[in-house]
Scaffold this active site. Structure first.
Site, PDB file in Angstrom:
ATOM      1  N   LYS A 119       0.815  -1.220   0.000  1.00 50.71           N
ATOM      2  CA  LYS A 119       0.000   0.000   0.000  1.00 50.71           C
ATOM      3  C   LYS A 119       0.849   1.272   0.000  1.00 50.71           C
ATOM      4  O   LYS A 119       0.485   2.261  -0.643  1.00 50.71           O
ATOM      5  CB  LYS A 119      -0.949   0.012   1.201  1.00 50.71           C
ATOM      6  N   THR A 120       1.982   1.270   0.711  1.00 52.08           N
ATOM      7  CA  THR A 120       2.821   2.474   0.758  1.00 52.08           C
ATOM      8  C   THR A 120       3.391   2.781  -0.617  1.00 52.08           C
ATOM      9  O   THR A 120       3.461   3.935  -1.040  1.00 52.08           O
ATOM     10  CB  THR A 120       3.958   2.297   1.784  1.00 52.08           C
TER      11      THR A 120
ATOM     12  N   ASP B  97      -3.481   7.770   4.216  1.00 52.62           N
ATOM     13  CA  ASP B  97      -2.962   6.437   4.519  1.00 52.62           C
ATOM     14  C   ASP B  97      -3.700   5.870   5.738  1.00 52.62           C
ATOM     15  O   ASP B  97      -4.200   6.637   6.568  1.00 52.62           O
ATOM     16  CB  ASP B  97      -1.462   6.547   4.803  1.00 52.62           C
ATOM     17  N   GLU B  98      -3.758   4.550   5.855  1.00 48.48           N
ATOM     18  CA  GLU B  98      -4.391   3.864   7.000  1.00 48.48           C
ATOM     19  C   GLU B  98      -5.787   4.437   7.273  1.00 48.48           C
ATOM     20  O   GLU B  98      -6.150   4.753   8.414  1.00 48.48           O
ATOM     21  CB  GLU B  98      -3.518   4.005   8.267  1.00 48.48           C
TER      22      GLU B  98
ATOM     23  N   GLN C 117      -8.183  -4.631   9.069  1.00 49.32           N
ATOM     24  CA  GLN C 117      -7.135  -4.297  10.044  1.00 49.32           C
ATOM     25  C   GLN C 117      -7.531  -3.101  10.915  1.00 49.32           C
ATOM     26  O   GLN C 117      -6.670  -2.440  11.495  1.00 49.32           O
ATOM     27  CB  GLN C 117      -5.813  -4.006   9.322  1.00 49.32           C
TER      28      GLN C 117
END
Length: 720
Positions: free
Chosen positions: A39-40, A223-224, A254
């Site tokens: 993902k990064t 992100d996240e 998650q």
């Protein structure tokens, strides 16, 4: 004219789904990025692609992360991909970006130009100072409880005047919140929760400022995303507006931080609010072998409220997942250490091996086994068991009672929990003890105070408290003594009022268990000497083998702390109902689904080898407790598991009196988590068992009567 994709080196080796996400047209998108799916790389490549193709400029990009480390890594990757100046780009955490907005518009935000930020400890000190000046009793209104109340309300966007209170206690805390806001405004300071709330209010109330940034930041990337809170999502919605695009990367499977305010439902809200028609799923995993991923998929597939994806890898099946059932928690720990020594002998570094547990208290038995085998280790994101504040506080009472000359123990507990003893009084005690060349304890005895020992405050009360505890524990075992200390000292009540009381109280219970085990294995029969030996043992356990930051060391951590990390070999321990899933979650709405996501996170930390371990019996609060295997184990297909030992089911350890039968027989059909009915206490949830067949007890958390232990023989339970 856009550059051909093949000429962009940062697009090389992207898989089909990654490439699709990176090269999306100018539109809002939700990227469902599974564990280990890169993902990064997708996030940074998306930014590079937008800039390289002149779709937008660096100054029109705002990227939000959850840690400063992630923000720095993102900028490092982008600058390595693009040979251009990216100074105009804004990349940072929610709090860091809000601080930047508020610094620029401090007048509109009604803040001084040089406003200061209070960290958590500074905020707590400010609350204590306010309460002292208002003569508010800290015993009835613990400052940490007030701090949690303030931050929790700010994090959902509520000022004190908007908080609804339903009792006198909460109304008083909300009054403190109001006065705290006034004090912070007067002093020109803001806490962390205030940064986001003040920035949100700035945008909400000042349309020209909001429109300025909506016009500037055409592309907002997060992100996240599964970890965003209600207020953070509102902040994002305001900033994106109607004409800009949001690129959110996250994994609903998650989402494990609901206790911090994270709302997994934000992902579905994003789809609706920004009219996202297609969710791009990154399902190819670059971390783990297929057997590990298939186990993770099988577990998480039992959750209902998810967007849905299935991890896979091209790296092969790998080893079967090893499962071990120990006779006790000590047997479980010894197996883990034996396996780790074998892995290390085969060439695996210690720092590529992790031991995960659901609750911090579980680390004590594991740490003992590690120390006994001279293995260097590090507790990631936390303290070793005997270094934890609540453990040191309880032991300090024991140390002072054992040795009245222990001035360090005296200073640690004289005003903890708080009992109205200030720095001036302590200075006077120090002067008395120095004058008489005596200990601080003797200085306290000599101290003259207008406060009587019946007021539960002041030095006379403390002296009387220590003497009373000393009399009560005379002749008792170490574990019984610690239990009385935890109760009489006020430690238990103090931690009950704290935000993280579950972990701290569990650690104190584990200290009692440690004392039981020490006594059972000690060769010393003299109680006083045995107590001194126990205190020496706790010091040695906390003082040995703490690995330095650059030393190869075994990694210990909670599952929460493990998120974002990966290891060649992972041991997930204590897989019993009541521990994982945690017993408290079983009575909470959506609690079991979050526990299952936690298990999914734990499993997907492993790259090559995964071990699942549990114990037939476990010492809890000084008593042996028998738990059922975690329901999550039943959700893993048998063909993925290799049983290390031959135990097929949890059997009771035989008693010397007679052979015991299994408590999983038809006579005791309620599994942990089952809803039952009691004729007197009403409806409740089964949370545990202890004892043998002839004296088996069942633990039930009742909706209106708290948690109770009942004798199975007389409980008269029925299915709810």
């Amino acid at each position: 004219m856009q550059t051909e994709l093949s000429s962009l080196h940062f697009l090389n080796d992207l898989n089909k789904e990654q490439s699709e996400a990176v090269t999306l047209n100018d539109q809002s998108a939700l990227i469902l990025a599974g564990a280990g799916s890169g993902k990064t790389r997708v996030l940074t490549s998306r930014i590079s692609w937008l800039i390289h193709n002149q779709i937008t400029s660096p100054g029109s990009i705002l990227a939000v992360t959850f840690t400063n480390k992630a923000a720095k890594e993102m900028m490092l990757r982008i600058t390595s991909q693009l040979p251009i100046n990216t100074r105009g780009m804004w990349v940072g955490t929610f709090h860091g970006l809000c601080n930047r907005f508020l610094r620029t518009h401090h007048q509109d935000a009604h803040l001084p130009e040089t406003f200061q930020i209070l960290d958590s400890q500074d905020q707590l000190s400010a609350i204590k100072r306010l309460m002292r000046s208002s003569n508010i009793d800290e015993e009835n209104f613990p400052p940490r409880e007030v701090q949690y109340f303030i931050n929790a309300n700010k994090e959902i966007g509520l000022r004190s005047q908007n908080v609804k209170t339903y009792d006198a206690h909460t109304s008083k805390i909300n009054e403190i919140y109001l006065n705290y806001e006034k004090q912070c405004q007067k002093e020109g300071v803001v806490d962390f929760a205030e940064l986001l709330l003040r920035c949100y209010e700035l945008f909400k109330k000042n349309q020209p400022i909001l429109e300025h940034y909506q016009d500037r930041f055409k592309h907002i990337l997060i992100d996240e995303f599964q970890d965003t809170s209600e207020l953070q999502y509102k902040w994002i919605k305001l900033l994106v507006g109607q004409n800009n695009s949001v690129f959110a990367v996250g994994d609903d499977d998650q989402s494990i931080y609901s206790f911090r305010g994270a709302r997994v439902s934000n992902m579905k809200d994003l789809q609706k609010d920004f009219h996202i028609k297609k969710v791009i799923k990154l399902e190819q995993n670059y971390r783990s072998k297929n057997n590990i991923l298939n186990a993770a998929n099988a577990i998480i597939n039992n959750n209902d409220n998810r967007l849905g994806k299935k991890l896979w890898t091209a790296a092969g099946d790998g080893d079967l997942i090893r499962k071990y059932v120990g006779l006790s928690d000590y047997d479980e720990s010894n197996f883990i250490i034996d396996e780790i020594k074998q892995l290390h002998r085969s060439g695996l570094n210690y720092n590529q091996i992790a031991i995960l547990y659901r609750s911090n208290a579980q680390s004590r038995v594991i740490e003992h086994a590690i120390v006994s085998n001279n293995i260097p280790y590090r507790v990631f994101g936390g303290l070793r068991f005997f270094e934890r504040a609540e453990i040191k506080n309880a032991l300090a009472y024991l140390r002072l009672i054992t040795n009245k000359s222990d001035d360090n123990a005296f200073l640690r507990i004289i005003n903890f929990p708080t009992r109205g003893i200030g720095a001036k009084s302590i200075e006077q005690i120090q002067d008395i003890s120095k004058k008489n060349n005596a200990s601080l304890w003797h200085g306290a005895i000599e101290f003259k105070s207008p406060t009587s020992n019946t007021q539960k405050k002041g030095i006379p009360y403390f002296v009387d408290l220590i003497k009373t505890i000393e009399d009560e524990i005379h002749g008792l075992t170490i574990s019984e003594s610690i239990e009385i200390i935890i109760e009489r000292s006020g430690l238990k009540n103090h931690y009950l009022k704290e935000k993280d009381n579950i972990d701290r109280l569990a650690n104190l219970s584990e200290l009692i268990s440690a004392a039981v085990t020490f006594t059972e294995t000690s060769d010393v029969e003299e109680p006083t000497i045995n107590l001194i030996e126990f205190l020496n043992y706790t010091s040695l356990e906390s003082g040995e083998l703490q690995a330095s930051s650059n030393e190869d060391a075994l990694q210990l951590m909670t599952i929460h702390s493990a998120k974002g990390l990966e290891f060649d070999a992972v041991f997930i321990t204590g897989l019993e109902d009541g521990l994982c899933p945690h017993e408290q979650s079983l009575a909470e709405q959506n609690g079991l689904e979050e526990e299952r996501r936690l298990m999914y996170v734990a499993v997907t930390r492993a790259k090559m080898k995964l071990y699942l371990t549990l114990a037939q019996s476990r010492m809890l609060h000084g008593q042996t407790r028998y738990n059922l295997p975690s329901r999550f184990l039943d959700e893993i297909p048998d063909e993925l598991i290799k049983a290390i030992n031959t135990t097929k089911k949890i059997d009771l350890i035989p008693s010397p009196r007679k052979t015991q039968t299994n408590y999983l027989s038809d006579k005791y059909t309620w599994k942990i988590g089952s809803s039952i009915q009691h004729p007197k206490f009403g409806q409740g949830i089964v949370t545990g068992y202890e004892g043998h067949e002839d004296d088996l007890r069942i633990q039930i958390k009742f909706a209106n009567h708290g948690t109770k232990w009942l004798a199975m023989e007389y409980a008269k339970l029925s299915e709810a």
